[in-house]
Write a protein that holds these residues in place. Sequence first.
Motif, mmCIF file in Angstrom:
data_model
loop_
_atom_site.group_PDB
_atom_site.id
_atom_site.type_symbol
_atom_site.label_atom_id
_atom_site.label_comp_id
_atom_site.label_asym_id
_atom_site.label_seq_id
_atom_site.Cartn_x
_atom_site.Cartn_y
_atom_site.Cartn_z
ATOM 1 N N ASN A 218 49.802 -34.778 -27.008
ATOM 2 C CA ASN A 218 51.131 -35.380 -27.120
ATOM 3 C C ASN A 218 51.083 -36.662 -27.949
ATOM 4 O O ASN A 218 51.605 -37.704 -27.565
ATOM 5 C CB ASN A 218 51.704 -35.666 -25.723
ATOM 6 C CG ASN A 218 53.188 -36.004 -25.767
ATOM 7 O OD1 ASN A 218 53.892 -35.655 -26.722
ATOM 8 N ND2 ASN A 218 53.676 -36.697 -24.740
ATOM 9 N N LYS A 219 50.424 -36.558 -29.119
ATOM 10 C CA LYS A 219 50.267 -37.695 -30.025
ATOM 11 C C LYS A 219 50.928 -37.354 -31.360
ATOM 12 O O LYS A 219 50.485 -36.428 -32.061
ATOM 13 C CB LYS A 219 48.783 -38.010 -30.216
ATOM 14 C CG LYS A 219 48.463 -39.006 -31.337
ATOM 15 C CD LYS A 219 48.967 -40.394 -31.047
ATOM 16 C CE LYS A 219 48.515 -41.365 -32.132
ATOM 17 N NZ LYS A 219 49.094 -42.713 -31.966
ATOM 18 N N GLU A 220 51.953 -38.111 -31.698
ATOM 19 C CA GLU A 220 52.666 -37.847 -32.941
ATOM 20 C C GLU A 220 51.725 -38.005 -34.140
ATOM 21 O O GLU A 220 50.966 -38.965 -34.236
ATOM 22 C CB GLU A 220 53.843 -38.818 -33.088
ATOM 23 C CG GLU A 220 54.747 -38.509 -34.267
ATOM 24 C CD GLU A 220 55.954 -39.430 -34.336
ATOM 25 O OE1 GLU A 220 56.643 -39.418 -35.366
ATOM 26 O OE2 GLU A 220 56.195 -40.163 -33.347
ATOM 27 N N SER B 140 47.584 -29.905 -29.788
ATOM 28 C CA SER B 140 48.654 -30.833 -30.156
ATOM 29 C C SER B 140 49.581 -31.112 -28.979
ATOM 30 O O SER B 140 49.926 -32.261 -28.696
ATOM 31 C CB SER B 140 49.448 -30.267 -31.332
ATOM 32 O OG SER B 140 50.432 -31.172 -31.746
ATOM 33 N N ALA B 141 49.941 -30.061 -28.248
ATOM 34 C CA ALA B 141 50.830 -30.214 -27.090
ATOM 35 C C ALA B 141 50.140 -31.001 -25.982
ATOM 36 O O ALA B 141 50.776 -31.827 -25.301
ATOM 37 C CB ALA B 141 51.257 -28.847 -26.575
ATOM 38 N N LEU C 279 49.143 -36.137 -34.895
ATOM 39 C CA LEU C 279 47.759 -35.753 -34.624
ATOM 40 C C LEU C 279 47.256 -34.774 -35.688
ATOM 41 O O LEU C 279 47.906 -33.779 -35.997
ATOM 42 C CB LEU C 279 47.643 -35.113 -33.234
ATOM 43 C CG LEU C 279 46.240 -34.686 -32.784
ATOM 44 C CD1 LEU C 279 45.369 -35.920 -32.534
ATOM 45 C CD2 LEU C 279 46.312 -33.829 -31.519
ATOM 46 N N ILE C 280 46.076 -35.063 -36.241
ATOM 47 C CA ILE C 280 45.444 -34.190 -37.235
ATOM 48 C C ILE C 280 44.332 -33.414 -36.539
ATOM 49 O O ILE C 280 43.525 -33.992 -35.800
ATOM 50 C CB ILE C 280 44.855 -35.018 -38.398
ATOM 51 C CG1 ILE C 280 45.948 -35.873 -39.054
ATOM 52 C CG2 ILE C 280 44.192 -34.113 -39.430
ATOM 53 C CD1 ILE C 280 45.394 -36.941 -39.995
ATOM 54 N N ILE C 281 44.272 -32.109 -36.762
ATOM 55 C CA ILE C 281 43.291 -31.267 -36.079
ATOM 56 C C ILE C 281 42.460 -30.508 -37.107
ATOM 57 O O ILE C 281 43.004 -29.875 -38.010
ATOM 58 C CB ILE C 281 43.982 -30.285 -35.111
ATOM 59 C CG1 ILE C 281 44.803 -31.054 -34.074
ATOM 60 C CG2 ILE C 281 42.950 -29.389 -34.418
ATOM 61 C CD1 ILE C 281 45.711 -30.194 -33.237
ATOM 62 N N LYS D 163 45.337 -24.816 -32.310
ATOM 63 C CA LYS D 163 45.774 -26.164 -32.666
ATOM 64 C C LYS D 163 47.059 -26.547 -31.944
ATOM 65 O O LYS D 163 47.255 -27.719 -31.592
ATOM 66 C CB LYS D 163 45.961 -26.258 -34.179
ATOM 67 C CG LYS D 163 44.651 -26.143 -34.957
ATOM 68 C CD LYS D 163 44.886 -26.296 -36.459
ATOM 69 C CE LYS D 163 43.576 -26.203 -37.229
ATOM 70 N NZ LYS D 163 43.768 -26.376 -38.684
ATOM 71 N N GLU D 164 47.936 -25.565 -31.718
ATOM 72 C CA GLU D 164 49.209 -25.851 -31.041
ATOM 73 C C GLU D 164 48.964 -26.312 -29.606
ATOM 74 O O GLU D 164 49.614 -27.255 -29.122
ATOM 75 C CB GLU D 164 50.110 -24.609 -31.054
ATOM 76 C CG GLU D 164 50.705 -24.270 -32.411
ATOM 77 C CD GLU D 164 49.680 -23.714 -33.400
ATOM 78 O OE1 GLU D 164 48.640 -23.160 -32.940
ATOM 79 O OE2 GLU D 164 49.886 -23.867 -34.615
ATOM 80 N N GLU E 285 46.322 -36.028 -22.336
ATOM 81 C CA GLU E 285 47.632 -36.550 -22.752
ATOM 82 C C GLU E 285 47.617 -38.085 -22.775
ATOM 83 O O GLU E 285 47.242 -38.732 -21.803
ATOM 84 C CB GLU E 285 48.744 -36.063 -21.823
ATOM 85 C CG GLU E 285 50.117 -36.544 -22.278
ATOM 86 C CD GLU E 285 51.262 -35.953 -21.474
ATOM 87 O OE1 GLU E 285 52.425 -36.196 -21.853
ATOM 88 O OE2 GLU E 285 51.008 -35.259 -20.473
#
Length: 451
Positions: free
Chosen positions: A403-405, A399-400, A407-409, A395-396, A367
């Motif tokens: 915690n980066k707005e 992403s959680a 974020l590309i995965i 991916k969820e 995080e």
Amino acid sequence: MRIHFIAIGGAAMHNLALALHHKGYKVSGSDDVIFEPSKSRLEAVGLLPNEFGWFPEKITREIDAVILGMHAKKDNPELAKAHELGLKIYSYPEFLYEQSKYKTRVVIGGSHGKTTITSMILHVLKYHNIEVDYMVGAQLEGFDTMVHLTEENDFIVLEGDEYLSSPIDMRPKFHLYKPNIALLSGIAWDHINVFPTYDNYVEQFKIFVDSIVNGGIIVYNEEDEGVKKVVLSSENPIRKHPYNTPEYRVENGTTLLYTPEGDMPIEVFGKHNLNNLEGAKWICQHMGVDEADFYEGIATFKGASKRLEKIKENNDSVIYKDFAHSPSKVLATTQAVKEQFPHRKLVACLELHTYSSLNAEFLKEYEGTLINADVAIVFYSPEALKIKKLTQIDKEQISASFNKEGLIIYTDPKEFKDFLFDLNLKNVSLLLMSSGNYGGLDFNEVRNLIN
């Protein structure tokens, strides 16, 4: 002496084999697979096994010692034969200690920075023609091997890894060196497969500090609260020498270090690397190199392999690759590049590749680590999770955890490569962080992204 290596092809093992060969020992070895560059380097001196596999008949009473690598398994047939014959079996760090027990042992430990600090020390000593034995975890410019052993040198400089010693010796490597002079750079939980809790991980560093010989010296980074607590709580009768990040500034993409002789431009950059530099300085001073001589030598240090290694640069773009994979390293590395080039867009790509980074429980440690990136990308391979027998992550979850707005995965190597090669790198810093290769990315091709 006749020495046999079980799993001779590893990065560390083949370098030790080369060092002992150069020292005049009779060396043999086995492995079930050997990759480059180990293969060519062993072949060049006649140490490459004639065929891959394990051959108990190679293990005879004429062998003085067996060195067992981590790649081997507990049920290795050559290991069984060595036990049967009662041969002396060493782990890699045990044998290094045997080679250095009459020398002054300088051991560099910490969750991060130890390869860079060790490399800085060796660079400065080489600059001033000071001969020492050494073991470092990266190939250094101007050094033929990662391990060098002699009878005559007074000092040995060892990178102190906290990972396990061998399949039959579950002690961390750096517990076995018994340093006269030690450094502790930082503590940030890693190797979750071996140290399941943070407290268990920290305990290994307490043991390391307590293993320093009576009257020895610990140089420690007092900006790291975990390090400070471990060192100050130790009752070992040793001298404790704290260090901090020195003053510096960044001007037009160049880092200038404040020294008593004035501002000095240096090749490395980032607060973490300046902190590493200060630790290296104090170790060199304890080894007899004065401050002015240290600065003269360090000015030409360009970094350890795969540590903020510059792939390509032009007037308005730069591409770096870095070994960073643990949370603390990701944060420090992205912060360093953004600070060095504040007016450029930072595109930071991270591959989750290690056991810890792909562990669903450990993910939350990431995080905020990509906060300094303007564009943040995470790549991971679901296939790697299967190979490591880990619970699948999606991916969820990633992403959680980050915690980066924005974020590309990516999970598909081709899609990730297409993304990279579609980037407009004008006024961009591209940072590729991984201990892998993003599913087969050719870094030589990446060089072509900028002219």
